[in-house]
Design an enzyme around this catalytic site. Structure first.
Site, mmCIF file in Angstrom:
data_model
loop_
_atom_site.group_PDB
_atom_site.id
_atom_site.type_symbol
_atom_site.label_atom_id
_atom_site.label_comp_id
_atom_site.label_asym_id
_atom_site.label_seq_id
_atom_site.Cartn_x
_atom_site.Cartn_y
_atom_site.Cartn_z
ATOM 1 N N HIS A 191 -6.820 3.270 3.759
ATOM 2 C CA HIS A 191 -6.515 3.953 5.021
ATOM 3 C C HIS A 191 -7.790 4.254 5.825
ATOM 4 O O HIS A 191 -7.761 4.318 7.051
ATOM 5 C CB HIS A 191 -5.806 5.294 4.761
ATOM 6 C CG HIS A 191 -4.346 5.192 4.444
ATOM 7 N ND1 HIS A 191 -3.882 4.694 3.251
ATOM 8 C CD2 HIS A 191 -3.239 5.539 5.167
ATOM 9 C CE1 HIS A 191 -2.559 4.748 3.245
ATOM 10 N NE2 HIS A 191 -2.146 5.259 4.398
ATOM 11 N N ASP B 109 0.862 -1.181 0.000
ATOM 12 C CA ASP B 109 0.000 0.000 0.000
ATOM 13 C C ASP B 109 0.895 1.226 0.000
ATOM 14 O O ASP B 109 2.094 1.143 0.288
ATOM 15 C CB ASP B 109 -0.914 -0.005 1.230
ATOM 16 C CG ASP B 109 -1.838 1.218 1.282
ATOM 17 O OD1 ASP B 109 -2.278 1.667 0.206
ATOM 18 O OD2 ASP B 109 -2.101 1.729 2.378
ATOM 19 N N SER B 110 0.278 2.382 -0.271
ATOM 20 C CA SER B 110 1.011 3.649 -0.234
ATOM 21 C C SER B 110 1.407 3.999 1.190
ATOM 22 O O SER B 110 2.025 5.035 1.416
ATOM 23 C CB SER B 110 0.128 4.765 -0.797
ATOM 24 O OG SER B 110 -1.014 4.924 0.025
ATOM 25 N N CYS C 253 -10.624 4.155 0.098
ATOM 26 C CA CYS C 253 -9.173 4.179 0.334
ATOM 27 C C CYS C 253 -8.913 3.241 1.498
ATOM 28 O O CYS C 253 -9.642 3.275 2.502
ATOM 29 C CB CYS C 253 -8.714 5.606 0.679
ATOM 30 S SG CYS C 253 -6.995 5.701 1.259
ATOM 31 N N CYS D 96 -4.334 -1.064 -2.014
ATOM 32 C CA CYS D 96 -4.364 0.383 -2.226
ATOM 33 C C CYS D 96 -5.326 0.677 -3.370
ATOM 34 O O CYS D 96 -5.137 0.161 -4.485
ATOM 35 C CB CYS D 96 -2.957 0.873 -2.585
ATOM 36 S SG CYS D 96 -2.843 2.607 -3.061
ATOM 37 N N ASN D 97 -6.383 1.463 -3.096
ATOM 38 C CA ASN D 97 -7.355 1.780 -4.139
ATOM 39 C C ASN D 97 -6.743 2.540 -5.306
ATOM 40 O O ASN D 97 -7.036 2.268 -6.474
ATOM 41 C CB ASN D 97 -8.497 2.623 -3.554
ATOM 42 C CG ASN D 97 -9.344 1.845 -2.587
ATOM 43 O OD1 ASN D 97 -8.967 1.647 -1.437
ATOM 44 N ND2 ASN D 97 -10.491 1.381 -3.037
ATOM 45 N N THR D 98 -5.884 3.512 -4.999
ATOM 46 C CA THR D 98 -5.285 4.338 -6.064
ATOM 47 C C THR D 98 -4.399 3.495 -6.972
ATOM 48 O O THR D 98 -4.456 3.614 -8.203
ATOM 49 C CB THR D 98 -4.464 5.493 -5.450
ATOM 50 O OG1 THR D 98 -5.318 6.298 -4.642
ATOM 51 C CG2 THR D 98 -3.849 6.364 -6.536
ATOM 52 N N TYR E 186 -0.434 8.224 -2.456
ATOM 53 C CA TYR E 186 -0.384 8.014 -3.903
ATOM 54 C C TYR E 186 -1.465 8.825 -4.613
ATOM 55 O O TYR E 186 -1.318 9.187 -5.773
ATOM 56 C CB TYR E 186 -0.624 6.529 -4.240
ATOM 57 C CG TYR E 186 0.547 5.595 -4.024
ATOM 58 C CD1 TYR E 186 1.728 6.016 -3.398
ATOM 59 C CD2 TYR E 186 0.466 4.271 -4.450
ATOM 60 C CE1 TYR E 186 2.776 5.135 -3.207
ATOM 61 C CE2 TYR E 186 1.513 3.383 -4.261
ATOM 62 C CZ TYR E 186 2.666 3.809 -3.640
ATOM 63 O OH TYR E 186 3.704 2.938 -3.443
ATOM 64 N N GLY E 187 -2.573 9.068 -3.920
ATOM 65 C CA GLY E 187 -3.760 9.660 -4.542
ATOM 66 C C GLY E 187 -3.571 11.035 -5.148
ATOM 67 O O GLY E 187 -4.386 11.482 -5.944
#
EC number: 5.1.1.3
Length: 263
Positions: free
Chosen positions: A186, A11-12, A184, A74-76, A43-44
């Site tokens: 997070h 993940d970011s 996200c 990580c969604n982005t 990252y977004g």
């Protein structure tokens, strides 16, 4: 490739541990490696080329560490790079997308909110999914500017984050949403604060459980389930501050190995 090889996660930052927790809960016999690329979070807000480059870097690191399957927690990274990763690397790769479908199907008010990063909301994959399930549904999209950075600093329970969320939720509350989709990885760490700020009839939904089920499905399909009955080993690495990651996963209490790694 041995079946006892770990499931790799990246993940970011620290947020993807919300996905990691769901996966290891469903698959208690599996070993895992988690990479928190906190030095590059969030990252977004980055250009797509950089998101792809970082996603490749993390994937290659996890492959070099023996991962048998990779979860892009990580969604982005998923919405911008998943197809490139699948086309480039030979092992199964699982992504994470905002859970728009269950929210849209479950909504009574026909109004749902999506809290996500700019990188996720502006991606082609998100647009495609959103269009698919948004017929007769109003979707209020809000960019969670500043949230990831505060969580990366360990401030997910702070008054600062409460104030920020109060402002971000205003257009959703005005639209009378009955589902809030966390877009996200997070953001599940914000659920206690969100429950304070939202009416009781708003259902908060994330993708963790669905990702865990998909991971199990792919392990079974590829004959990669770990059938050796030993205590699993979980290695969590960050290229920033290990203490923040350790606090988030309750490393001492859960006897988890959290370390700094330059990657």
């Amino acid at each position: 490739m041995s079946n006892s090889n770990p499931i790799g996660f990246f993940d970011s930052g620290v947020g993807g541990t919300s996905i990691w927790k769901e996966v290891i809960q469903l698959l208690p016999n599996e070993n895992s490696i988690y990479l928190s690329d906190s030095i590059n979070a969030p990252y977004g807000e980055k250009p797509i080329e950089e998101i792809i480059a970082l996603s490749k870097k993390n994937t290659e690191k996890l492959i070099s560490m023996g991962s048998k399957i990779i979860v892009v927690a990580c969604n982005t990274a998923t919405t911008n790079a998943i197809q490139i990763l699948r086309d480039t690397y030979p092992l199964p790769i699982i992504g994470i997308e905002p859970a728009i479908k269950p929210a849209a199907l479950g909504s009574q008010t026909k109004s749902i909110g999506i809290l996500a990063t700019k990188g996720t909301l502006s991606s082609k994959l998100f647009s495609k999914t959103s269009e698919l399930y948004s017929k007769n549904i109003t979707i209020i999209e809000v960019v969670g500017n500043g949230l990831v950075s505060l969580i990366e600093q360990g401030k997910q329970d702070s008054e600062e984050i409460k104030g920020l969320l109060s402002n971000l939720l205003k257009p959703m509350l005005a639209a009378k949403i009955d589902y809030l989709v966390l877009g996200c990885s997070h953001y599940p760490y914000l659920v206690p604060v969100l429950k304070e700020l939202l009416p009781n009839d708003v259902t908060i939904i994330d993708s963790g459980e669905a990702v865990a089920r998909q991971t199990k499905k792919l392990l079974l399909e590829n004959n990669l389930m770990n059938n050796i009955n030993i205590s699993p080993k979980h290695l969590l690495f960050t290229n920033a501050k290990p203490e923040i990651l350790a606090n988030l996963v309750h490393a001492k209490k859960n006897n988890l190995d959290v370390s700094y790694l330059n990657f």
